[in-house]
Design an enzyme around this catalytic site. Structure first.
Site, short mmCIF file in Angstrom:
data_model
loop_
_atom_site.label_atom_id
_atom_site.label_comp_id
_atom_site.label_asym_id
_atom_site.label_seq_id
_atom_site.Cartn_x
_atom_site.Cartn_y
_atom_site.Cartn_z
N ASP A 343 8.39 37.13 5.36
CA ASP A 343 7.45 36.96 6.46
C ASP A 343 7.77 35.62 7.15
O ASP A 343 8.21 34.68 6.50
CB ASP A 343 6.02 36.95 5.90
CG ASP A 343 4.99 36.72 6.99
OD1 ASP A 343 5.02 37.46 7.98
OD2 ASP A 343 4.17 35.80 6.84
N THR A 345 5.67 33.52 9.58
CA THR A 345 4.63 32.50 9.66
C THR A 345 4.07 32.17 8.28
O THR A 345 3.57 33.05 7.58
CB THR A 345 3.49 32.95 10.59
OG1 THR A 345 4.05 33.31 11.85
CG2 THR A 345 2.49 31.84 10.78
N ASP A 541 2.62 35.49 2.32
CA ASP A 541 1.54 34.60 1.89
C ASP A 541 0.16 35.04 2.35
O ASP A 541 -0.84 34.43 1.97
CB ASP A 541 1.79 33.18 2.40
CG ASP A 541 1.59 33.07 3.91
OD1 ASP A 541 1.88 34.06 4.62
OD2 ASP A 541 1.12 32.02 4.38
#
Length: 682
Positions: A343, A345, A541
């Site tokens: 991922d 960001t 996250d």
């Protein structure tokens, strides 16, 4: 663990001390070593050996009989059964011979066998204890005492007695006893012992603190929120212990193989006895010698140690780097990953915008920054904070804004030093009837390169642009390079627009970008990659990453992420460092390699040793392997397996380079360019 190792050492020493005289007064001592001293008290050699062997068999070696009984009650066969059968067969046969007038006995075989097996177990326990250093080090991090404020009075109590809601006083140089929230004070905490983060983390009122971290500067008052088994440190220890106690698929295969090997050993011992006694017309003593040797040398101790020792070392090594494998399955799966989906960001990037470009038109840069910062200090928008930080870092004058007006979705307007300052997007400028003029093209160029550009207007005239972007994490480029060095393809998966995603990908060296993906579609993208035959790891996250983490062959959660992401993942990176992704995969590969080496050695050893023990080469070459030598060989094989697993600690893991490449692995600095120049595109 220490008491168990000590008990095993004592048993070995007793067996070793008593086995020496047993060996000297045996046929080996008499015939091979030419030891001609008579047995004490006028006893026959076999009776003297019998007396000395009783403590060896019934105390030092009792663990074998106890273990064999447990295994049989569980309806399984293991190495304890083999050792117990071999020791009991040799000793009971010798007892019968002694009680019936004397003859060839095997007290020395039974005693030396027990001694060498105990020696092997002692070394194995020490090796496995060394693999457990990570857990012991983690447990020792927690301070034994805590200072609690009760009715304004300082009271020092054991950490175990701290309750939720207690107010702790943490002085400089003291460790935080339990997890909590800062109620008063301002300080920097060294969290490296738990998270691996090398730089101190600033804490002030309202911030969370982790138990076992070190307070460095100021004094803090912390309200306890989690104590005992609920603390972050306790959860880390629990994860590592569960991983070390879990079984990988390779270990389950080894366990089944060990069961059948025990069965083959017992059957082989019986067949060997029958062949030598009935068909080869040898004495009962000679046939018994070959049978016991077969049973001893085929003990699957090395096979049983092959994978669990490697798993213990691998998970412990990971814990030392802040890489927590939740189970052995994750460790083994990590070794087979060929594609890592990350991922953007919060994983590859910091998740915080930073100013990358400043463009001015007819105004001094410092003056423009001072005006804009005055407006943005009144705003809570993340972009506003980035502008303020940039102004402060460049020493812009601090000015005060009046008549502040926030325009949701557009920007903000305020009066600064008697001038009307508007900061926002194109729609705000249209509302304020501000013509961008030649700034329009520059703004479009920045947007195409993945930056968010805000326009600055003073008294109705556009005077500049401030471009911002999410900056890569400091070690993101090194992480991508390390993964590519392992022949692993790196894929960036993000919901951001393609221009922004490709900008970050270009900085980090990521070749494959999947952009503009809705949160609910991330798991589908993982499934598409898996359908191509790839073994996929997903690193994320956020809550929206949880389905993708669950879909991937192995889910890797950044430690600073959400509880949902961490709960769903198979592997947690406590340091929130993308460089720990290749670290985790390399540990997995190293562990699997050690498993295979150990299994290969254990199986190969038995294939070679079994025919020698059975006496296959005795008629042609006179090669006879006695039970004592077989016991030494078997113990040596187990020690080799344990030491080979511990050698995993010497694996070279990726580390962050001392200086990052200018490609953008570090946080990009502000690029200030006049309007007429093209500027720097980061």
């Amino acid at each position: 663990m220490a008491s168990t190792v000590g008990d095993m050492r004592r048993r070995f020493l007793v067996a070793a001390v008593l086995s020496i005289p047993i060996l000297l007064w045996s046929p080996i001592g008499r015939d091979v070593l030419n030891f001609n001293v008579s047995a004490p008290f006028g006893l026959r050699d076999d009776i003297f050996q019998l007396i000395l062997s009783i403590p060896v068999v019934f105390w030092a070696g009792w663990i074998f009989f106890d273990g064999a009984a447990r295994a049989l009650r569980a309806r399984t066969l293991d190495m304890m059964v083999l050792v117990a059968v071999a020791v009991a067969a040799g000793w009971l046969y010798s007892l019968v011979v002694t009680l019936t007038g004397g003859g060839e006995v095997f007290y020395e075989a039974a005693s030396v066998l027990a001694t060498f097996v105990l020696l092997g177990h002692w070394f194995e326990m020490r090796a496995r204890g060394g693999a457990n250093e990570a857990i012991r080090a983690l447990i020792d991090l927690a301070p034994p005492k805590a200072t609690v404020l009760r009715d304004g009075i300082e009271v020092e109590i054991p950490t175990a007695e701290v309750a939720v809601g207690d107010l702790l006083l943490i002085r400089p140089g003291a460790k935080v006893a339990v997890d909590g929230v800062v109620e008063d004070g301002d300080s920097d905490l060294d969290e490296s012992m738990v998270t691996g983060e090398s730089l101190p983390v600033h804490k002030t009122s309202g911030d969370q603190v982790i138990g076992a971290t070190l307070n460095t500067t100021g004094t803090l008052r912390v309200r306890a929120t989690k104590v005992g088994a609920d603390t972050a440190l306790a959860q880390i220890v629990k994860l590592v212990q569960e991983a070390q106690n879990s079984k990988a698929p390779g270990q389950r295969l080894a366990d089944r193989a060990a069961f059948w090997l025990v069965f083959v050993a017992l059957l082989g011992g019986a067949v060997t006895f029958a062949v030598w006694y009935l068909l080869a017309d040898r004495s009962v003593g000679e046939a018994m010698l070959f049978a016991i040797t077969v049973v001893v040398i085929t003990c699957p101790d090395a096979l049983g140690l092959a994978t669990p020792t490697a798993i213990m070392v691998g998970t412990g090594l990971g814990a030392q780097r802040g890489v927590l494998f939740k189970n052995a399955m994750a460790l083994e799966t990590a070794a087979r990953i060929d594609t890592v989906v990350m991922d953007k960001t919060g994983t590859l990037t910091k998740g915080e915008p930073e100013v990358t470009d400043i463009v001015t038109d007819g105004i001094d840069e410092a003056e423009m920054l001072a005006l804009v910062a005055a407006v943005e200090r009144e705003s809570e928008h993340p972009l506003a904070r980035a502008v303020v930080l940039a102004a402060e870092s460049r020493g812009a004058a601090e000015m005060r804004a009046e008549d502040f007006d926030s325009v949701p979705g557009h920007g903000a307007i305020a009066t600064v030093d008697g001038r009307r300052v508007a900061v926002g997007n194109r729609r705000l400028m249209e509302r304020e009837k501000v013509d961008l003029g030649s700034l329009a093209d520059r703004r479009q160029q920045l947007a195409e390169n993945g930056r968010t550009a805000v326009v600055v207007a003073v008294d109705g005239r556009a005077v500049g642009l401030i471009a911002m972007a999410d900056a890569p994490r400091d070690t993101a480029a090194a992480a991508v390079a390390a993964l590519r060095a392992l022949d692993i393809e790196v894929v960036m998966l993000t919901g951001d627009n393609e221009a922004t995603a490709k900008r970050i990908a270009g900085i980090l060296g990521v070749d494959t970008v999947i952009a503009e993906v809705l949160p609910g579609d991330k798991s589908a993208k993982i499934a598409e990659l898996q359908a191509q035959g790839r073994k996929v790891a997903m690193v994320g996250d956020g809550v929206n990453d949880a389905p993708a983490l669950a879909q991937a062959d192995i889910g890797i959660a950044i430690g600073a992420g959400t509880d949902v992401a961490i709960e769903t993942a198979d592997l947690v990176l406590m340091r929130s460092d993308p460089l720990d992704v290749p670290v985790a995969l390399q540990i997995g590969r190293g562990t699997l390699r050690k498993m295979r080496q150990n299994l290969g050695w254990a199986v190969g050893y038995n294939v070679i040793a079994l025919p020698i023990a059975a006496g296959v080469f005795e008629p042609a070459f006179g090669l006879v392997l006695r039970p004592e030598i077989a016991a030494l060989s078997m113990s040596g094989s187990s020690i080799i397996v344990a030491v080979n697993a511990v050698m995993l600690k010497r694996i070279k893991l990726p580390v962050a380079p001392p200086t990052q490449l200018s490609s953008g692995a570090t946080s990009p600095s502000i690029a200030t360019t006049p309007l007429v120049e093209t500027g720097r595109v980061l």
